[in-house]
Enzyme design. Structure first.
Site, PDB file in Angstrom:
ATOM      1  N   HIS A   1     -10.583   0.679   1.447  1.00 63.21           N
ATOM      2  CA  HIS A   1      -9.925   2.307   2.848  1.00 63.21           C
ATOM      3  C   HIS A   1     -11.379   1.938   3.355  1.00 63.21           C
ATOM      4  O   HIS A   1     -12.493   2.262   2.888  1.00 63.21           O
ATOM      5  CB  HIS A   1     -10.670   3.631   2.077  1.00 63.21           C
ATOM      6  CG  HIS A   1     -10.125   4.362   3.528  1.00 63.21           C
ATOM      7  ND1 HIS A   1      -8.818   4.655   3.621  1.00 63.21           N
ATOM      8  CD2 HIS A   1     -10.878   4.772   4.542  1.00 63.21           C
ATOM      9  CE1 HIS A   1      -8.363   5.744   4.336  1.00 63.21           C
ATOM     10  NE2 HIS A   1      -9.974   5.997   4.986  1.00 63.21           N
TER      11      HIS A   1
ATOM     12  N   HIS B   1       1.846   5.590  -1.802  1.00 64.39           N
ATOM     13  CA  HIS B   1       1.736   6.099  -3.056  1.00 64.39           C
ATOM     14  C   HIS B   1       2.390   7.281  -2.975  1.00 64.39           C
ATOM     15  O   HIS B   1       3.502   7.805  -2.811  1.00 64.39           O
ATOM     16  CB  HIS B   1       0.716   7.487  -1.379  1.00 64.39           C
ATOM     17  CG  HIS B   1      -0.421   7.222  -0.841  1.00 64.39           C
ATOM     18  ND1 HIS B   1      -2.078   7.596  -1.669  1.00 64.39           N
ATOM     19  CD2 HIS B   1      -0.543   6.320  -0.040  1.00 64.39           C
ATOM     20  CE1 HIS B   1      -2.982   6.796  -0.952  1.00 64.39           C
ATOM     21  NE2 HIS B   1      -2.246   6.264   0.195  1.00 64.39           N
TER      22      HIS B   1
ATOM     23  N   ASP C   1       1.332   2.928   3.619  1.00 61.50           N
ATOM     24  CA  ASP C   1       0.731   3.690   3.448  1.00 61.50           C
ATOM     25  C   ASP C   1       1.245   5.227   3.415  1.00 61.50           C
ATOM     26  O   ASP C   1       1.044   6.336   3.873  1.00 61.50           O
ATOM     27  CB  ASP C   1      -0.640   3.590   4.080  1.00 61.50           C
ATOM     28  CG  ASP C   1      -1.392   4.945   3.543  1.00 61.50           C
ATOM     29  OD1 ASP C   1      -1.283   5.280   2.486  1.00 61.50           O
ATOM     30  OD2 ASP C   1      -2.680   5.092   4.846  1.00 61.50           O
TER      31      ASP C   1
ATOM     32  N   HIS D   1      -4.752  -0.733   5.504  1.00 69.75           N
ATOM     33  CA  HIS D   1      -3.961   0.241   6.761  1.00 69.75           C
ATOM     34  C   HIS D   1      -5.379   0.196   8.078  1.00 69.75           C
ATOM     35  O   HIS D   1      -6.029   0.963   8.291  1.00 69.75           O
ATOM     36  CB  HIS D   1      -3.454   1.155   6.366  1.00 69.75           C
ATOM     37  CG  HIS D   1      -5.188   2.232   5.956  1.00 69.75           C
ATOM     38  ND1 HIS D   1      -6.461   2.239   6.215  1.00 69.75           N
ATOM     39  CD2 HIS D   1      -4.606   3.003   4.681  1.00 69.75           C
ATOM     40  CE1 HIS D   1      -7.036   3.309   5.455  1.00 69.75           C
ATOM     41  NE2 HIS D   1      -5.865   3.256   4.428  1.00 69.75           N
TER      42      HIS D   1
ATOM     43  N   HIS E   1       1.051  -0.970  -0.196  1.00 69.93           N
ATOM     44  CA  HIS E   1      -0.046   0.135  -0.450  1.00 69.93           C
ATOM     45  C   HIS E   1       0.495   0.777  -0.094  1.00 69.93           C
ATOM     46  O   HIS E   1       1.425   1.280   1.103  1.00 69.93           O
ATOM     47  CB  HIS E   1      -0.765   0.503   1.431  1.00 69.93           C
ATOM     48  CG  HIS E   1      -1.823   0.625   0.887  1.00 69.93           C
ATOM     49  ND1 HIS E   1      -3.338   0.966   1.700  1.00 69.93           N
ATOM     50  CD2 HIS E   1      -1.597   2.487   1.137  1.00 69.93           C
ATOM     51  CE1 HIS E   1      -4.051   1.581   1.273  1.00 69.93           C
ATOM     52  NE2 HIS E   1      -2.759   3.751   0.784  1.00 69.93           N
TER      53      HIS E   1
ATOM     54  N   LYS F   1      -9.044  -0.312  -5.493  1.00 70.83           N
ATOM     55  CA  LYS F   1      -9.534   0.789  -4.487  1.00 70.83           C
ATOM     56  C   LYS F   1     -10.973   0.636  -4.335  1.00 70.83           C
ATOM     57  O   LYS F   1     -11.159   1.694  -5.320  1.00 70.83           O
ATOM     58  CB  LYS F   1      -8.106   1.102  -4.425  1.00 70.83           C
ATOM     59  CG  LYS F   1      -8.395   1.552  -3.292  1.00 70.83           C
ATOM     60  CD  LYS F   1      -7.811   1.368  -2.299  1.00 70.83           C
ATOM     61  CE  LYS F   1      -8.175   2.082  -0.858  1.00 70.83           C
ATOM     62  NZ  LYS F   1      -6.688   2.855  -0.077  1.00 70.83           N
TER      63      LYS F   1
HETATM   64  C1  NCD Z   1      -3.718   8.957   1.684  1.00 67.47           C
HETATM   65  C2  NCD Z   1      -3.021  10.041   1.310  1.00 67.47           C
HETATM   66  O1  NCD Z   1      -2.056  10.884   1.793  1.00 67.47           O
HETATM   67  O2  NCD Z   1      -2.562   9.949  -0.192  1.00 67.47           O
HETATM   68  N1  NCD Z   1      -3.790   9.798   3.409  1.00 67.47           N
HETATM   69  C3  NCD Z   1      -3.040   9.191   4.420  1.00 67.47           C
HETATM   70  O3  NCD Z   1      -3.363   9.575   5.679  1.00 67.47           O
HETATM   71  N2  NCD Z   1      -2.760   7.952   4.736  1.00 67.47           N
HETATM   72  C4  NCD Z   1      -4.436   9.000   1.450  1.00 67.47           C
HETATM   73  C5  NCD Z   1      -5.027   7.662   2.385  1.00 67.47           C
HETATM   74  O4  NCD Z   1      -4.024   6.249   2.071  1.00 67.47           O
HETATM   75  O5  NCD Z   1      -6.076   7.367   3.110  1.00 67.47           O
HETATM   76 ZN    ZN Z   2      -2.923   4.910   1.283  1.00 63.29          ZN
END
Ligand code: NCD
Ligand code: ZN
Length: 348
Positions: free
Chosen positions: A141, A20, A252, A179, A18, A104
């Site tokens: 999520h 970003h 995450d 998460h 997971h 997702k």
């Molecule tokens: C994530 C993001 O910034 O893209 N933020 C977070 O707090 N984890 C989005 C997400 O996974 O909820």
């Molecule tokens: Zn995330």
């Protein structure tokens, strides 16, 4: 390896289930951090606009590979962002592509860039049925968005009102509860029947919600789902170190520029890609469970996703080093979680 006193730990190279990565210059900054530690990562599709089609995922994948520094090996595992209107055919295209590995669910309004998310899961049933049929993992999520529900209860309420009805209707759907942050989610995943797993972040293993307010408000500890009480952290540590293959690693890591984190209405997300495995090693070491790290970080994820385990390795040393306080990022900087603090483990 068994003794937590050993100064060195070599494990099969881990994957991040997971992540970003963002896009453009932001991605250029953060991608090498992930690629230095992980062989593969499930790449979240919450760009602006979101990655909703296989065609967009193909283009995003090419941009990631183009941004990878020479000599670094890394495989991005792409995902699609489910909307109320994702057609069932898109799932077949995604499956046939060979590079889209999951879809997702962002409940609309749940987190960063989730405006295009799903307003009512029942609108997606035809599409979910195809996912169930072709074995496409559904990454959830797991928070309700009803403003009347207390922020800290959103995951537990989601289990009862969304997760359980969904899985009763689609018992063969392969679900990853993303998460997880509560004892309720850990218990649900451990006890449920059928194909379900969960990812756990390093920060939810290391910190409880006090961390956000220690000596003043500390925005770099704010993420979604938000950190919970200590009892929940302990339940997550127990799950992650249990050896149960339903629990595996997902950082995450979610970069946001310093200016939008340290803000009157700061963004949610912790940046941990720089030192992810060091954080996980610390969390496992703290409870004498380093021998359980390899399964969690390197085996159970690929097993669930029906991908081969990695054959290369990652070595970490028990060694004190100071994490940079800030990194250069876009026009400003990026503050890693624990920026400026001393770490106990170091990836080599
Ligand atoms: C994530 C993001 O910034 O893209 N933020 C977070 O707090 N984890 C989005 C997400 O996974 O909820
Ligand atoms: Zn995330």
């Amino acid at each position: 390896m068994t003794s937590s006193a050993l100064p060195k730990l070599t494990i099969t190279r881990p994957d991040d289930w997971h992540l970003h990565l963002r896009d453009g210059d932001a991605m250029t900054t953060v991608l090498p951090h992930t690629a230095a530690q992980f062989a593969r990562a499930i790449v979240m599709p919450n760009l602006k606009p979101p990655v909703t089609t296989t065609e967009q995922a193909a283009a995003y994948r090419q941009r990631i590979l183009a941004a990878l520094p020479d000599g670094m090996l890394f495989e991005p595992l792409m995902t699609l962002y489910l909307t109320d209107n994702t057609p069932p055919d898109e799932i077949r295209r995604a499956k046939d592509s060979g590079f889209v590995h999951a879809v997702k669910l962002y409940p609309a309004g749940a987190t960063t860039n989730s405006d295009a998310g799903v307003t009512d899961l029942r609108k997606c049933y035809k599409t979910l049925e195809v996912m169930q049929e072709v074995g496409m993992p559904f990454l959830v999520h797991g928070e309700v968005t009803n403003p009347e529900i207390d922020l800290f209860d959103r995951e537990a309420v989601f289990i009862e009102t969304v997760m359980q009805p969904l899985r009763a209707d689609m018992p063969e759907l392969r679900v990853v509860f993303e998460h997880i942050t509560t004892s309720e989610a850990a218990a649900y995943v451990a006890e449920a029947t059928g194909p379900i797993a969960a990812t756990i972040t390093a920060h939810h293993l290391l910190y409880n919600r006090n961390e956000i307010f220690k000596g003043g408000i500390r925005p770099h500890y704010y993420c979604l789902p938000v950190l919970k009480r200590e009892t929940h952290r302990l339940a997550l540590v127990k799950a992650a170190t249990s050896g149960n293959p339903r629990f595996f690693l997902g950082t995450d890591s979610a970069p946001h520029a310093k200016g939008v984190k340290e803000h009157a209405c700061g963004c949610a997300g912790c940046y941990t890609a720089l030192h992810a495995m060091e954080l996980y090693a610390q969390a496992f070491d703290q409870v004498g469970a380093l021998d359980k790290l390899e399964g969690f970080a390197s085996f159970y994820g690929p097993d669930f996703y029906r991908l081969p385990r990695n054959t290369s390795t990652l070595t970490m040393k028990r060694e004190a080093w100071t994490l940079p306080a800030e990194l250069s990022y876009l026009d400003g900087s990026l503050v890693p979680l624990n920026g400026g603090e001393v770490m106990q483990w170091k990836a080599v």
